[in-house]
Design a protein around this motif. Structure first.
Motif, short mmCIF file in Angstrom:
data_model
loop_
_atom_site.label_atom_id
_atom_site.label_comp_id
_atom_site.label_asym_id
_atom_site.label_seq_id
_atom_site.Cartn_x
_atom_site.Cartn_y
_atom_site.Cartn_z
N LYS A 113 -142.09 -59.83 34.24
CA LYS A 113 -143.48 -59.60 33.84
C LYS A 113 -144.31 -59.00 34.97
O LYS A 113 -145.38 -58.45 34.73
N LYS A 114 -143.82 -59.16 36.21
CA LYS A 114 -144.58 -58.71 37.39
C LYS A 114 -143.65 -58.00 38.36
O LYS A 114 -142.47 -58.32 38.45
N GLN A 137 -146.57 -47.06 39.96
CA GLN A 137 -147.58 -47.24 38.93
C GLN A 137 -147.08 -46.78 37.56
O GLN A 137 -147.35 -47.42 36.55
N LEU A 140 -144.86 -49.51 36.25
CA LEU A 140 -145.70 -50.61 35.76
C LEU A 140 -146.26 -50.28 34.38
O LEU A 140 -146.23 -51.12 33.46
N ASN A 141 -146.78 -49.08 34.24
CA ASN A 141 -147.38 -48.67 32.97
C ASN A 141 -146.34 -48.62 31.85
O ASN A 141 -146.56 -49.13 30.76
N LYS A 144 -145.17 -52.05 31.01
CA LYS A 144 -146.29 -52.98 30.80
C LYS A 144 -146.14 -54.23 31.69
O LYS A 144 -146.24 -55.36 31.25
N LEU A 145 -145.93 -53.94 32.98
CA LEU A 145 -145.78 -55.00 33.97
C LEU A 145 -147.06 -55.15 34.77
O LEU A 145 -147.80 -54.19 34.96
N GLU A 146 -147.26 -56.35 35.28
CA GLU A 146 -148.41 -56.61 36.14
C GLU A 146 -148.04 -56.31 37.59
O GLU A 146 -146.96 -56.67 38.05
N ASN A 147 -148.96 -55.66 38.30
CA ASN A 147 -148.77 -55.42 39.72
C ASN A 147 -149.07 -56.71 40.47
O ASN A 147 -150.20 -57.18 40.48
N ALA A 148 -148.06 -57.27 41.12
CA ALA A 148 -148.23 -58.50 41.88
C ALA A 148 -148.75 -58.23 43.29
O ALA A 148 -149.12 -59.15 43.99
#
Length: 179
Positions: A113-114, A137, A140-141, A144-148
């Motif tokens: 998820k991250k 980036q 991530l897009n 659909k991952l969160e940038n930790a």
């Protein structure tokens, strides 16, 4: 408690990237299970773009290499960290081979998820990390991952030069901050 997998892209044992990844891991181990996977320990062939993994049973790649072991580790992870030295404004070829091999439907089985990014470069150019940050980036897009978070270190060339650098504390703090 999450499971964190750190992919380190340096073939050099005890190098600056490994030390930065270890600092992150030390911080993250306060609350999570952490495993560091070094490209030096795995033989992974580059993706050949055949897309046979989209058609094969279990979405397995036709290549018989250590990527199957890495897939197993990533299936268990909620957080993935990419740690690499900068080689001509990109991540190392060995790490890029692993990243490219994640272009498989098998990735839909992952619980990640991250993501976080740890980079070490010898140059001092202000735009040193820009190409990798753009790619990061986009990943991530797409997924659909969160940038930790990121720790980006310039002007670190010689083996062990990072040992007294404040980036080690920054990496430790980033690891400790993962919820």
């Amino acid at each position: 408690m999450s499971r964190i997998v750190i992919l380190t892209g340096s073939m050099r044992r005890g190098g600056n990237t490994e030390l930065l990844a270890q600092a992150f891991a030390d911080g993250a181990r306060r609350n999570h299970e952490v495993e560091i996977l070094s490209v030096a320990d795995y033989h992974v062939n580059p993706c050949v773009g055949c897309n046979s993994c989209f058609k094969r049973e279990g979405h397995a790649c036709f290549q018989q290499d250590d990527m199957t072991r890495i897939y197993e580790k990533l299936r268990q992870a909620e957080v993935m960290v990419i740690a690499s030295p900068i080689y001509f404004y990109g991540i190392s070829a060995q790490l890029k081979a692993i990243v490219d091999r994640l272009h498989t439907p098998m990735r839909d089985e992952f619980k990640i998820k991250k993501m976080a990014l740890l980079l070490v470069g010898g140059a001092v150019l202000p735009e040193l990390f820009d190409p990798i940050k753009m790619q990061y980036q986009m990943v991530l897009n797409f997924f659909k991952l969160e940038n930790a978070g990121m720790v980006l270190v310039r002007n670190v060339k010689e083996l062990g030069a990072i040992k007294e650098h404040p980036a080690l504390q920054e990496a430790y703090d980033l690891g400790a901050s993962i919820p």
